[in-house]
Design an enzyme around this catalytic site. Sequence first.
Site, PDB file in Angstrom:
ATOM      1  N   ARG A  54      -4.895  10.406   2.654  1.00  0.00           N
ATOM      2  CA  ARG A  54      -3.605  10.913   3.140  1.00  0.00           C
ATOM      3  C   ARG A  54      -2.566  10.971   2.020  1.00  0.00           C
ATOM      4  O   ARG A  54      -1.821  11.929   1.890  1.00  0.00           O
ATOM      5  CB  ARG A  54      -3.113   9.992   4.258  1.00  0.00           C
ATOM      6  CG  ARG A  54      -1.838  10.473   4.913  1.00  0.00           C
ATOM      7  CD  ARG A  54      -2.121  11.587   5.884  1.00  0.00           C
ATOM      8  NE  ARG A  54      -0.933  12.403   6.079  1.00  0.00           N
ATOM      9  CZ  ARG A  54      -0.924  13.559   6.713  1.00  0.00           C
ATOM     10  NH1 ARG A  54      -2.033  14.040   7.203  1.00  0.00           N
ATOM     11  NH2 ARG A  54       0.182  14.243   6.869  1.00  0.00           N
ATOM     12  N   LYS A  65       0.826  -1.213   0.000  1.00  0.00           N
ATOM     13  CA  LYS A  65       0.000   0.000   0.000  1.00  0.00           C
ATOM     14  C   LYS A  65       0.857   1.258   0.000  1.00  0.00           C
ATOM     15  O   LYS A  65       0.648   2.181  -0.798  1.00  0.00           O
ATOM     16  CB  LYS A  65      -0.913   0.003   1.228  1.00  0.00           C
ATOM     17  CG  LYS A  65      -1.603   1.339   1.512  1.00  0.00           C
ATOM     18  CD  LYS A  65      -2.391   1.281   2.807  1.00  0.00           C
ATOM     19  CE  LYS A  65      -3.050   2.618   3.118  1.00  0.00           C
ATOM     20  NZ  LYS A  65      -2.117   3.557   3.772  1.00  0.00           N
ATOM     21  N   ASN A  66       1.830   1.330   0.912  1.00  0.00           N
ATOM     22  CA  ASN A  66       2.603   2.566   1.039  1.00  0.00           C
ATOM     23  C   ASN A  66       3.503   2.823  -0.166  1.00  0.00           C
ATOM     24  O   ASN A  66       3.812   3.969  -0.478  1.00  0.00           O
ATOM     25  CB  ASN A  66       3.417   2.542   2.333  1.00  0.00           C
ATOM     26  CG  ASN A  66       2.527   2.644   3.564  1.00  0.00           C
ATOM     27  OD1 ASN A  66       1.391   3.119   3.482  1.00  0.00           O
ATOM     28  ND2 ASN A  66       3.023   2.187   4.708  1.00  0.00           N
ATOM     29  N   MET A 110       6.001   7.883  17.344  1.00  0.00           N
ATOM     30  CA  MET A 110       5.724   8.797  16.239  1.00  0.00           C
ATOM     31  C   MET A 110       4.310   9.374  16.229  1.00  0.00           C
ATOM     32  O   MET A 110       4.095  10.460  15.696  1.00  0.00           O
ATOM     33  CB  MET A 110       6.025   8.089  14.912  1.00  0.00           C
ATOM     34  CG  MET A 110       7.497   7.728  14.780  1.00  0.00           C
ATOM     35  SD  MET A 110       7.891   6.732  13.327  1.00  0.00           S
ATOM     36  CE  MET A 110       7.600   7.897  12.006  1.00  0.00           C
ATOM     37  N   ASP A 147      -5.914   8.216   8.666  1.00  0.00           N
ATOM     38  CA  ASP A 147      -6.106   7.609   9.979  1.00  0.00           C
ATOM     39  C   ASP A 147      -6.223   8.643  11.085  1.00  0.00           C
ATOM     40  O   ASP A 147      -5.617   9.714  11.019  1.00  0.00           O
ATOM     41  CB  ASP A 147      -4.893   6.710  10.324  1.00  0.00           C
ATOM     42  CG  ASP A 147      -4.889   5.433   9.513  1.00  0.00           C
ATOM     43  OD1 ASP A 147      -5.984   4.941   9.211  1.00  0.00           O
ATOM     44  OD2 ASP A 147      -3.794   4.950   9.191  1.00  0.00           O
ATOM     45  N   ASP A 150       3.871   1.013  11.769  1.00  0.00           N
ATOM     46  CA  ASP A 150       2.626   0.383  11.334  1.00  0.00           C
ATOM     47  C   ASP A 150       2.433  -1.016  11.901  1.00  0.00           C
ATOM     48  O   ASP A 150       1.327  -1.559  11.852  1.00  0.00           O
ATOM     49  CB  ASP A 150       2.566   0.314   9.803  1.00  0.00           C
ATOM     50  CG  ASP A 150       2.198   1.654   9.177  1.00  0.00           C
ATOM     51  OD1 ASP A 150       1.710   2.533   9.918  1.00  0.00           O
ATOM     52  OD2 ASP A 150       2.380   1.822   7.966  1.00  0.00           O
TER      53      ASP A 150
END
Length: 438
Positions: A97, A22-23, A342, A121, A320
């Site tokens: 995002r 996904k990223n 984070m 998110d 994540d």
Amino acid sequence: MGTFKIEGGHQLKGDITPQGAKNEALQILCAVLLTPETVKIDNIPDIVDVNKLIKLLGNLGVEVKKLGPNSYSFKAENVNLEYLESEAFKIEGRGLRGSIMIVGPLLARFGKGYIPKPGGDKIGRRRLDTHFEGFIKLGATFRYNREDYFYGVEADELHGTYMLLDEASVTGTANIVMAAVLAKGTTTIYNAACEPYLQQLCKMLNRMGAKISGVGSNLLTIEGVESLGGTDHRMLPDMIEIGSWIGLAAMTKSELTIKNVSWDDLGVIPSVFRKIGITVERQGDDIHIPAHTDGYEIQSYIDGSILTIADAPWPGFTPDLLSIVLTVLIQARGSAVVHQKMFESRLFFVDKLIDMGAKIILCDPHRATIIGHDFKSQLKATTMTSPDIRAGVSLLIAALSAKGTSIIHNIEQIDRGYENIDTRLRAIGAKIERLEGN
């Protein structure tokens, strides 16, 4: 709002193949805006966030063709820049995002890029300063409309420069790299992100004609070029999904084989799971997790102090997966601390795990202490709501290991990051049903 109904307490067995990352997809898809030529991309995950971005590209005038399952071609020959200032764009861009990463390519190729304040998110603040400070250093003018939260950058010409990023932001680095590849002169980026998905972006850009050196390090040097051409690209498997399946196997005492994981791009992920006692076996390019019938024991540090698992920029442990690790620790033998550095809201989902019987002390918004059950008591089923992608999957793993039938609402959050997760879980024996709500 969709719902999962999960009957927990069953062992799973079989093979599962991770989706495309996904990223990585969010970066790579934005990069197609850098060239008028065709870019073909394979292994694109069929998930909500990625599909939203593909739709946004189509609305921008990019010619999008679906070539087959998880395979598309993109041709950004006739980009409609007027769409960037439309109300429709303000609504669509705000819901994703990853939409922030269209700004760098648009600025580089067309001299301007706009974006509404992105959503995503509910895990705490995610600053955009790194992105825009980088654009400004390349010569862009920044503007921000506070009334409708609309950002913009414009430049007649971008010029290479030296910059030291204030944080090793992955999306920030990607955005700045995509702007710098068409700038005049040489750009040097220090404290650049260097995770595998950013490396994938740089390698793809180099195949398109860019001149990027230092790929895989935190010091990137980019020699600007006049234009970029087309290319073919294949996504890596999603390392977050791989970690999710490792955790699922351990929590449900299941024997699973995770296929085609690209081991060399997993970094410390296997070793972190091994630290909490999980057997992670390498079989070619697959991961085999045997059934942990006797449970799994958390390792202590050499001096005997309690294990702390914390996130860090690559090659550290990805934030994540901390939600997944925290959930898996519930049934471990021993205790550990999870330190989420984070994002200040990412651990707030633990109250749902506590409701299920987990022994977790939330020390503050960033730290939780987990006292493992060692499978001496089973989690109990409950009804809960998914707050974000990773917490949602963590709750799903907890539900699959729990006694009784659980309900998870707001599964749209899970669908944002995991492709057909219920179908794929049923294939390995999970009792999960998707209920469509209003």
